[in-house]
Design a protein around this motif. Structure first.
Motif, PDB file in Angstrom:
ATOM      1  N   ARG A 198      -8.559  48.329   2.512  1.00  0.00           N
ATOM      2  CA  ARG A 198      -7.677  49.492   2.626  1.00  0.00           C
ATOM      3  C   ARG A 198      -7.935  50.307   3.894  1.00  0.00           C
ATOM      4  N   ARG A 199      -9.181  50.600   4.175  1.00  0.00           N
ATOM      5  CA  ARG A 199      -9.510  51.416   5.350  1.00  0.00           C
ATOM      6  C   ARG A 199      -9.064  50.727   6.639  1.00  0.00           C
ATOM      7  N   GLN A 200      -9.273  49.407   6.715  1.00  0.00           N
ATOM      8  CA  GLN A 200      -8.840  48.652   7.891  1.00  0.00           C
ATOM      9  C   GLN A 200      -7.320  48.642   8.004  1.00  0.00           C
ATOM     10  N   LEU A 201      -6.632  48.503   6.865  1.00  0.00           N
ATOM     11  CA  LEU A 201      -5.176  48.509   6.866  1.00  0.00           C
ATOM     12  C   LEU A 201      -4.650  49.850   7.380  1.00  0.00           C
ATOM     13  N   LEU A 202      -5.237  50.934   6.907  1.00  0.00           N
ATOM     14  CA  LEU A 202      -4.769  52.269   7.306  1.00  0.00           C
ATOM     15  C   LEU A 202      -5.046  52.553   8.781  1.00  0.00           C
ATOM     16  N   GLN A 203      -6.028  51.894   9.374  1.00  0.00           N
ATOM     17  CA  GLN A 203      -6.269  52.025  10.809  1.00  0.00           C
ATOM     18  C   GLN A 203      -5.208  51.255  11.595  1.00  0.00           C
ATOM     19  N   LYS A 204      -4.730  50.168  11.021  1.00  0.00           N
ATOM     20  CA  LYS A 204      -3.775  49.293  11.698  1.00  0.00           C
ATOM     21  C   LYS A 204      -2.334  49.764  11.524  1.00  0.00           C
ATOM     22  N   VAL A 205      -2.014  50.294  10.353  1.00  0.00           N
ATOM     23  CA  VAL A 205      -0.644  50.710  10.031  1.00  0.00           C
ATOM     24  C   VAL A 205      -0.639  52.226   9.799  1.00  0.00           C
ATOM     25  N   PRO A 206       0.060  52.983  10.628  1.00  0.00           N
ATOM     26  CA  PRO A 206       0.024  54.446  10.527  1.00  0.00           C
ATOM     27  C   PRO A 206       0.947  55.005   9.435  1.00  0.00           C
ATOM     28  N   LEU A 207       0.728  54.555   8.213  1.00  0.00           N
ATOM     29  CA  LEU A 207       1.470  55.057   7.059  1.00  0.00           C
ATOM     30  C   LEU A 207       0.469  55.527   6.016  1.00  0.00           C
ATOM     31  N   CYS A 208       0.896  56.422   5.129  1.00  0.00           N
ATOM     32  CA  CYS A 208      -0.015  56.867   4.071  1.00  0.00           C
ATOM     33  C   CYS A 208      -0.050  55.810   2.963  1.00  0.00           C
ATOM     34  N   GLU A 209      -1.086  55.858   2.145  1.00  0.00           N
ATOM     35  CA  GLU A 209      -1.268  54.885   1.072  1.00  0.00           C
ATOM     36  C   GLU A 209      -0.078  54.860   0.125  1.00  0.00           C
ATOM     37  N   ARG A 210       0.458  56.020  -0.211  1.00  0.00           N
ATOM     38  CA  ARG A 210       1.594  56.111  -1.142  1.00  0.00           C
ATOM     39  C   ARG A 210       2.815  55.382  -0.583  1.00  0.00           C
ATOM     40  N   THR A 211       3.082  55.566   0.701  1.00  0.00           N
ATOM     41  CA  THR A 211       4.218  54.906   1.340  1.00  0.00           C
ATOM     42  C   THR A 211       4.037  53.398   1.315  1.00  0.00           C
ATOM     43  N   ILE A 212       2.833  52.936   1.610  1.00  0.00           N
ATOM     44  CA  ILE A 212       2.551  51.502   1.592  1.00  0.00           C
ATOM     45  C   ILE A 212       2.742  50.949   0.187  1.00  0.00           C
ATOM     46  N   TRP A 217      -5.590  42.942   2.004  1.00  0.00           N
ATOM     47  CA  TRP A 217      -4.325  42.403   2.493  1.00  0.00           C
ATOM     48  C   TRP A 217      -4.640  41.258   3.444  1.00  0.00           C
ATOM     49  N   ASP A 218      -3.734  40.294   3.506  1.00  0.00           N
ATOM     50  CA  ASP A 218      -3.868  39.188   4.438  1.00  0.00           C
ATOM     51  C   ASP A 218      -3.493  39.716   5.825  1.00  0.00           C
ATOM     52  N   LEU A 219      -4.415  39.632   6.762  1.00  0.00           N
ATOM     53  CA  LEU A 219      -4.203  40.166   8.104  1.00  0.00           C
ATOM     54  C   LEU A 219      -2.995  39.511   8.787  1.00  0.00           C
ATOM     55  N   ALA A 220      -2.820  38.205   8.610  1.00  0.00           N
ATOM     56  CA  ALA A 220      -1.695  37.512   9.236  1.00  0.00           C
ATOM     57  C   ALA A 220      -0.365  38.044   8.691  1.00  0.00           C
ATOM     58  N   GLU A 221      -0.303  38.338   7.387  1.00  0.00           N
ATOM     59  CA  GLU A 221       0.922  38.878   6.792  1.00  0.00           C
ATOM     60  C   GLU A 221       1.202  40.278   7.333  1.00  0.00           C
ATOM     61  N   VAL A 222       0.159  41.088   7.475  1.00  0.00           N
ATOM     62  CA  VAL A 222       0.324  42.444   8.003  1.00  0.00           C
ATOM     63  C   VAL A 222       0.774  42.377   9.461  1.00  0.00           C
ATOM     64  N   ASP A 223       0.151  41.504  10.246  1.00  0.00           N
ATOM     65  CA  ASP A 223       0.551  41.355  11.652  1.00  0.00           C
ATOM     66  C   ASP A 223       2.000  40.885  11.771  1.00  0.00           C
ATOM     67  N   ALA A 224       2.414  39.969  10.884  1.00  0.00           N
ATOM     68  CA  ALA A 224       3.798  39.485  10.900  1.00  0.00           C
ATOM     69  C   ALA A 224       4.756  40.619  10.539  1.00  0.00           C
ATOM     70  N   TRP A 225       4.375  41.466   9.597  1.00  0.00           N
ATOM     71  CA  TRP A 225       5.202  42.610   9.208  1.00  0.00           C
ATOM     72  C   TRP A 225       5.345  43.574  10.392  1.00  0.00           C
ATOM     73  N   ILE A 226       4.250  43.840  11.086  1.00  0.00           N
ATOM     74  CA  ILE A 226       4.291  44.729  12.259  1.00  0.00           C
ATOM     75  C   ILE A 226       5.211  44.141  13.321  1.00  0.00           C
ATOM     76  N   ALA A 227       5.091  42.847  13.575  1.00  0.00           N
ATOM     77  CA  ALA A 227       5.945  42.190  14.577  1.00  0.00           C
ATOM     78  C   ALA A 227       7.422  42.291  14.175  1.00  0.00           C
ATOM     79  N   ALA A 228       7.708  42.137  12.893  1.00  0.00           N
ATOM     80  CA  ALA A 228       9.093  42.244  12.417  1.00  0.00           C
ATOM     81  C   ALA A 228       9.620  43.661  12.611  1.00  0.00           C
ATOM     82  N   GLN A 229       8.772  44.653  12.386  1.00  0.00           N
ATOM     83  CA  GLN A 229       9.183  46.047  12.583  1.00  0.00           C
ATOM     84  C   GLN A 229       9.471  46.307  14.055  1.00  0.00           C
ATOM     85  N   GLN A 230       8.649  45.747  14.926  1.00  0.00           N
ATOM     86  CA  GLN A 230       8.859  45.916  16.365  1.00  0.00           C
ATOM     87  C   GLN A 230      10.150  45.240  16.806  1.00  0.00           C
TER      88      GLN A 230
END
Length: 86
Positions: free
Chosen positions: A21-35, A57-70
């Motif tokens: 969780r802590r690593q995810l929140l450093q990578k994705v600037p959203l609050c826990e509730r939003t996630i 969380w699977d890092l590859a899935e999170v990175d793919a989600w970030i790329a899709a958002q971009q």
């Protein structure tokens, strides 16, 4: 709560990196509730249950989600950006 447990197939995937969780929140600037809300709607990668008190969380899935958002972001449509009226 929508948390999916690790399956045998998940454990056999080579090179999988899970982040807490802590690593995810450093990578994705959203609050826990939003996630959590986005996960429930299927708009964010689902967490894995590691133990009764630890999820990841699977890092590859999170990175793919970030790329899709971009990719989906339109140029000049950032919050607070002013549209030019030429």
């Amino acid at each position: 709560m929508g948390i999916r447990p690790l399956t045998t197939t998940d454990l056999l995937v080579p090179g999988r990196v899970l982040i807490k969780r802590r690593q995810l929140l450093q990578k994705v600037p959203l609050c826990e509730r939003t996630i959590l809300d986005m996960e429930k709607r299927g708009g964010f990668p689902k967490r894995f249950t590691i133990t009764s008190r630890l999820v990841a969380w699977d890092l590859a899935e999170v990175d793919a989600w970030i790329a899709a958002q971009q990719s989906a972001a339109l140029p000049g449509c950032a919050p607070g950006a002013k549209k030019s009226t030429s």
